[in-house]
Design an enzyme around this catalytic site. Sequence first.
Site, short mmCIF file in Angstrom:
data_model
loop_
_atom_site.label_atom_id
_atom_site.label_comp_id
_atom_site.label_asym_id
_atom_site.label_seq_id
_atom_site.Cartn_x
_atom_site.Cartn_y
_atom_site.Cartn_z
N GLU A 308 0.82 -1.20 0.00
CA GLU A 308 0.00 0.00 0.00
C GLU A 308 0.85 1.26 0.00
OE1 GLU A 308 -2.51 0.51 3.34
OE2 GLU A 308 -1.05 -0.41 4.66
N PRO A 352 -7.08 4.81 6.31
CA PRO A 352 -6.73 3.47 6.80
C PRO A 352 -7.37 2.37 5.96
CG PRO A 352 -7.40 4.87 8.62
CD PRO A 352 -7.68 5.64 7.37
N ARG A 353 -6.83 1.19 6.15
CA ARG A 353 -7.20 0.07 5.28
C ARG A 353 -8.69 -0.26 5.30
NH1 ARG A 353 -2.17 -3.98 6.54
NH2 ARG A 353 -0.66 -2.61 5.56
N ASP A 354 -9.26 -0.30 6.49
CA ASP A 354 -10.66 -0.71 6.54
C ASP A 354 -11.53 0.30 5.80
OD1 ASP A 354 -10.01 1.11 8.59
OD2 ASP A 354 -11.76 0.57 9.76
#
Lengths: 664, 249
Positions: A308, A352-354
């Site tokens: 990422e 963020p990822r979520d």
Amino acid sequence: MTPRPEATSTATTLGPDDVRTVGTPVDGHVPDVAPDLAWDDRRLHYDLVAPANRRRFTVIVVGTGLAGAGAAAALGELGYQVECFTLHDAPRRAHSVAAQGGINAARARKVDNDSLHRFVKDTVKGGDFRGREADAFRLAQESVRVIDHMNAIGAPFAREYGGRLATRSFGGVQVSRTYYTRGQTGQQLQVAGADALLRQVARGTVTLHTRQEMLDLVVADGRAQGVVVRDLVTGKVRAVTAHAVILATGGYGNIYDKSTLARNSNATAAWRAHRRGAYFANPAFVQFHPTALPLMSQWQSKTILMSESLRNDGRIWVPLRADDDRAPQDVPEDERDYYLERRYPTFGNLTPRDVASRAARERIDAGYGVGPLKNAVYLDFADAIARLGKDAVVARYSNLFHMYQQATGDDPLSTPMRIAPGAHFAMGGLWSDYDLMTSVPGLFVGGEVGWGYHGANRLGANSLLSACVDGWFTLPYAVPSYLAPLLGTPALAPDHDAVAESLDAVRSRTGRLLSTGGTQGPARFHRRLGEILYRSAGVTRTPEGLAEGIADVRALREEFWQDVRVTGEGDVLNQELERAGRVADYLEMAELLCVDALDRDESCGAHFRADHQTPGGEAQRDDAAWCRVSAWESPAPGATDARFVRHDEPLTFQAVPLQTRNYA
Amino acid sequence: MKLTLEVWRQRDAVSPGAFETYEVTDATPEMTLLELLDRLNDQLVVEGREPVAFESDCREGICGCCGMDVDGRPHGPQANTPSCEQHVRSFQDGDRVVLEPLRSAAFPVVRDLVVDRSALDRVIQAGGHVAVDAGTAPDADATTVGYLTAEEALDFAACIGCGACVAACPNGSAMLFTGARITHLAKLPQTRAERGTRARSMVAQMEHDFGPCSTYGECAIVCPAGIPLSAIAAVGKERMRAFLRNRAD
Ligand SMILES: Cc1cc2nc3c(=O)[nH]c(=O)nc-3n(C[C@H](O)[C@H](O)[C@H](O)COP(=O)(O)OP(=O)(O)OC[C@H]3O[C@@H](n4cnc5c(N)ncnc54)[C@H](O)[C@@H]3O)c2cc1C
Ligand code: SF4
Ligand code: FES
């Protein structure tokens, strides 16, 4: 890749009360001091084993990833006898080797206002207040030594021109605390750790057993005292006993079949330990990585992860119009929806990822997905190339671009990458207390097999760190303290009833797999299980979808035991047999994963329940009811009440007060 | 696409092996070589036959598990690419492809395409590590490492331990592998205290298990990590240096 979770009215009416009961709470044994002082306090109170007595203790370490290699090497260095097992042919192959992005450390050497406390704040907040605060402090505190140690044993960290360690900012934080080695951080740390382990093998403190799979735990007199392993080449099953057992066997993300994990990653060791009494914490917490490759064909075996770090310069978009079939370069600028920049102007593509995964899933499900299967979003480098020049962009990401091109045949310099959320990191795992000990005394965990630190959502680059901290700097303190009072007690006798019982259990299970004589290989069951889980316990969850998932998993498990076909014999290398055993465990675990997701009646981090969202579509936590860890016990085989039992560990936050995550 | 696969089948280390011929009729260009084997295995299971054993794990070119000879070439047709990143698009419809285990005396066959590469770990065990115990390391910033030095060390540290170099070498030498490790550590100032001992013991172990190097250069062509041939030259240099200095560092 992920079919949309359908809220069908035909679903069963299964509710949480039908599938679980609530048991007694569990105690995390966090020292009763301020969280930032907990680790110093605990270390002061740990019991010690004198150097001359250490070789009288045998410790089993299962796994040679960053956590296992570190724990085995460190205990060997201290003078304990270590029996170390891995299912791989060499310690270096553990899945940790695949991590690309980097490893965080709270060294705070720059003037970007980072600090130990800020690291903790980011970690706790990133995990949506579902991890233990005191554990995050320990992680931060020991992170300094991790970098020093890994550097000293040969990991070539990236350096600035002046020769000091280089850092970058990563995974949704606004400071620069991620240490890295090109896109090979995991490999370099893993190789250094595995070589440190081999140094102990050469010294004779560690006995390394390669190509051996742990298939059961031996619990005698209420303590973990051994394991049952199968030699993958000869098929020989035997028990090994010891004074303590450490599991460092990695995460269970592969339960989804298509994941970013290595194909041999599995949950067997953890699940077998669970069936012997170790509680399983928060199994529903699974991170879906936003920059995985989408499924492109039926036989694709995994969803490769693109680091990422690409989100630092790549811009994510989909066409403004649904079902837009045009090639990306034919979609003019004003017909593109840079949805992350639109919805989260402060963090933009670096949310963020979520948040990023959910936003992508939402666009794909709403019909804006791109690519032949309309199951992806674009990650576009055109702006970065215009701004920085092609060479600079290539210099930053060349190995990732190369990897993408290898996998897809497309050149990301001329056409945007296609990415999609893929099952990635297991935040759940065997429940452990502050000393990394599970609910079975003498059974410890390290690394991704445990549940600590990351709460409901892991910050990028915190996992390599947690595996290193657990292995090198926590277990070597905690395990001796457990061992100290056992001085003079021999390891469990090989003819103890508990040993015989575990051996029998493994043999009969293996025998049953080989003799079921069905028609479908284990790989097909794994694929179908993955489809069920992506559908019902994927990026977005609904109570109806989860109830359906539970029913589907149960049916599939029944079918498995009636119709699985495991070819070949048990006394040679038999990869079908290995696979079948792991899939059988996943089929059990998947039910608990869905139960936990159904039971946790809130949204938090990666666990997004469509019935708990803010008007703006963000996760809506319920701190009054759910600020706690769910530590699960499975019903005993043949029990009259077939419901799972949830033991709660309440969570408190002192240094980082509860607050709503907000990335807008 | 239709492909005919000639696959080496061998039950275990002591049984004799033989080629068997299989056909996959629905191969697609974007499949990897290993996914092609997955496809074949699914077919074999349906037919009630035993699937082909082969090793893989990460399937993204980093763990070093995979590796087989494809038409006599370690890893497959595309240079510097591991088996898991070789694609069916390298083959033509109707091709016949021969799959064998990595061929080397130092790598006994375990089963089918799986070999035992533990000889590589014996080289590491002999000295490819650094004698620093946990907790005793100095501040990592106390020793500066130039940007370029770190980059050079990394070029050699990239080795994934797959053993293809050994299988490609007409002598079965592990020079590229050993050289990569020796060079990686020799370049880093923080690991230099054992530089001489390390070179001596690793090379001795390598010579014990593998063949000599006569600089054919086949290894560097197949190496998926792109380890340069200079790793081999470095082995000689490090050995000579250790001999002349006759000291641990
Ligand atoms: C593609 C990818 C990229 C990532 N990138 C990053 C990153 O940039 N930064 C970051 O912080 N984290 C990253 N992560 C996460 C991180 O890599 C892992 O969480 C971490 O490496 C786990 O380490 P571990 O030691 O717990 O387990 P692993 O490295 O998975 O090791 C497990 C070990 O257990 C052994 N084992 C398993 N089961 C058994 C059994 N039954 N019997 C015997 N042995 C067994 C295996 O052989 C292996 O040795 C990434 C993960 C993935 C998938
Ligand atoms: S040098 Fe190259 S070919 Fe040899 S083991 Fe290392 S990565 Fe494989
Ligand atoms: S499977 Fe890991 S390198 Fe090929």
